[in-house]
Design a protein around this motif. Structure first.
Motif, mmCIF file in Angstrom:
data_model
loop_
_atom_site.group_PDB
_atom_site.id
_atom_site.type_symbol
_atom_site.label_atom_id
_atom_site.label_comp_id
_atom_site.label_asym_id
_atom_site.label_seq_id
_atom_site.Cartn_x
_atom_site.Cartn_y
_atom_site.Cartn_z
ATOM 1 N N LYS A 1 -56.122 2.414 -43.884
ATOM 2 C CA LYS A 1 -56.353 1.453 -44.965
ATOM 3 C C LYS A 1 -56.509 2.220 -46.266
ATOM 4 O O LYS A 1 -57.338 3.128 -46.341
ATOM 5 N N ILE A 2 -55.704 1.847 -47.238
ATOM 6 C CA ILE A 2 -55.792 2.504 -48.545
ATOM 7 C C ILE A 2 -56.205 1.456 -49.571
ATOM 8 O O ILE A 2 -55.605 0.372 -49.641
ATOM 9 N N TYR A 3 -57.235 1.772 -50.341
ATOM 10 C CA TYR A 3 -57.664 0.883 -51.417
ATOM 11 C C TYR A 3 -57.257 1.568 -52.720
ATOM 12 O O TYR A 3 -57.834 2.586 -53.103
ATOM 13 N N ARG B 1 -59.752 4.128 -47.440
ATOM 14 C CA ARG B 1 -59.815 5.342 -48.268
ATOM 15 C C ARG B 1 -59.388 4.950 -49.678
ATOM 16 O O ARG B 1 -58.314 4.386 -49.859
ATOM 17 N N GLU B 2 -60.241 5.253 -50.646
ATOM 18 C CA GLU B 2 -59.927 4.863 -52.019
ATOM 19 C C GLU B 2 -59.043 5.918 -52.689
ATOM 20 O O GLU B 2 -59.270 7.111 -52.545
ATOM 21 N N LEU B 3 -58.016 5.444 -53.378
ATOM 22 C CA LEU B 3 -57.113 6.356 -54.088
ATOM 23 C C LEU B 3 -56.916 5.837 -55.505
ATOM 24 O O LEU B 3 -56.349 4.759 -55.698
ATOM 25 N N ASN B 4 -57.433 6.590 -56.500
ATOM 26 C CA ASN B 4 -57.225 6.206 -57.899
ATOM 27 C C ASN B 4 -56.018 6.996 -58.402
ATOM 28 O O ASN B 4 -56.030 8.222 -58.440
ATOM 29 N N ASN B 5 -54.969 6.264 -58.773
ATOM 30 C CA ASN B 5 -53.720 6.954 -59.106
ATOM 31 C C ASN B 5 -53.474 7.079 -60.605
ATOM 32 O O ASN B 5 -52.360 7.417 -61.014
ATOM 33 N N SER B 6 -54.507 6.832 -61.429
ATOM 34 C CA SER B 6 -54.319 6.868 -62.896
ATOM 35 C C SER B 6 -53.700 8.185 -63.373
ATOM 36 O O SER B 6 -52.823 8.182 -64.220
ATOM 37 N N GLY B 7 -54.183 9.284 -62.820
ATOM 38 C CA GLY B 7 -53.685 10.577 -63.300
ATOM 39 C C GLY B 7 -52.663 11.204 -62.368
ATOM 40 O O GLY B 7 -52.336 12.379 -62.502
ATOM 41 N N LEU C 1 -47.738 9.535 -53.386
ATOM 42 C CA LEU C 1 -46.988 9.363 -52.138
ATOM 43 C C LEU C 1 -47.309 10.501 -51.158
ATOM 44 O O LEU C 1 -47.509 10.263 -49.961
ATOM 45 N N ASP C 2 -47.384 11.715 -51.673
ATOM 46 C CA ASP C 2 -47.690 12.858 -50.806
ATOM 47 C C ASP C 2 -49.067 12.709 -50.153
ATOM 48 O O ASP C 2 -49.239 12.993 -48.972
ATOM 49 N N ILE C 3 -50.044 12.253 -50.942
ATOM 50 C CA ILE C 3 -51.401 12.078 -50.395
ATOM 51 C C ILE C 3 -51.384 11.025 -49.277
ATOM 52 O O ILE C 3 -51.889 11.243 -48.174
ATOM 53 N N ALA C 4 -50.760 9.878 -49.564
ATOM 54 C CA ALA C 4 -50.732 8.784 -48.585
ATOM 55 C C ALA C 4 -49.945 9.194 -47.339
ATOM 56 O O ALA C 4 -50.331 8.878 -46.209
ATOM 57 N N GLU C 5 -48.855 9.919 -47.553
ATOM 58 C CA GLU C 5 -48.042 10.334 -46.397
ATOM 59 C C GLU C 5 -48.814 11.311 -45.508
ATOM 60 O O GLU C 5 -48.756 11.228 -44.280
#
Ligand code: DC
Length: 221
Positions: free
Chosen positions: A138-140, A194-200, A207-211
């Motif tokens: 789960k990605i938030y 898992r929270e992922l802030n993609n602003s920066g 994509l690499d992190i999620a993969e």
């Protein structure tokens, strides 16, 4: 190798669909845009002037709706409507329609059927909490408000050059409020997401992190 379900939730314009689509492609998984389903239902309701406060009318209308995805996106009763559902008019109405209990039950049941064979990435607001509470990943997804406004503005400006940044910002704020405060299945981060802030982050970096997260789970024996 293990087949998994990946749920990606977050507010609008956080980049969920871009990430979900690319991740599905990398993994050879099916991608389902659950927001498109609520938008297509909204389009049908607008075309048929359905009174949202009339439960019987809403249920009857839902009986006449068939949704499926093909290579060009979502189809409403076999008509490709992917462009028609992304207008400001539909965006302005969709939170109200997607807050209805009957609409949510209808959409959630279909989404759950679509996921029975796993190998799926689905994005939305309640995927990790209601649709697939057992999803393996789960990605938030979050992004700063200015970043989200700019993204939506750039997207909408192409189709509606007259649109102002203020209008876009107001629409986003209004939808955030409705999506997170509605009575049924409001947007919230699942406890195990898992929270992922993609602003920066660039698209490639997120994509690499999620993969990486997905592969760790898929390769678990
Ligand atoms: O992701 P989107 O902006 O295309 O979603 C359109 C609307 O649908 C959004 O305002 C909230 C709603 N939605 C929802 O309630 N539950 C979902 N799983 C996906 C979208």
């Amino acid at each position: 190798m293990k087949d998994i379900i990946i749920a990606i939730d977050g507010f609008s314009s956080t980049g969920k669909s871009t990430l979900a689509k690319q991740l599905a492609q990398r993994l050879g998984y099916t991608y389902i845009d659950s927001g498109a389903m609520y938008r297509a239902i909204t389009l049908y309701f607008m075309r048929h002037d359905i009174a949202l406060n009339n439960q019987e009318e809403v249920l009857l209308a839902l009986d006449h709706i068939e949704l499926h995805f093909d290579e060009n996106g979502i189809c409403l009763n076999k008509e490709p409507v992917d462009a028609a559902i992304r207008t400001m008019e539909v965006s302005a109405k969709v939170s109200e329609v997607s807050a209805l209990e009957a609409v949510r039950k209808f959409a959630v049941a279909q989404q759950q059927r679509m996921g029975v064979h796993k190998k799926m990435v689905m994005d939305g607001r309640d995927i990790g909490t209601i649709v697939f509470p057992e999803a393996e990943l789960k990605i938030y997804l979050t992004a700063d408000p200015e970043v989200r406004t700019q993204r939506r503005y750039d997207e909408l400006k192409i189709k509606s050059p007259e649109i102002s940044r203020q209008e876009v910002q107001a629409n986003l704020a209004h939808r955030d409020h409705l999506d997170s405060t509605r009575a049924f299945d409001p947007l919230r981060k699942a406890d195990d997401a898992r929270e992922l802030n993609n602003s920066g982050l660039s698209m490639q970096e997120q994509l690499d992190i999620a993969e990486d997260w997905a592969l760790q789970l898929i390769q678990q024996s």
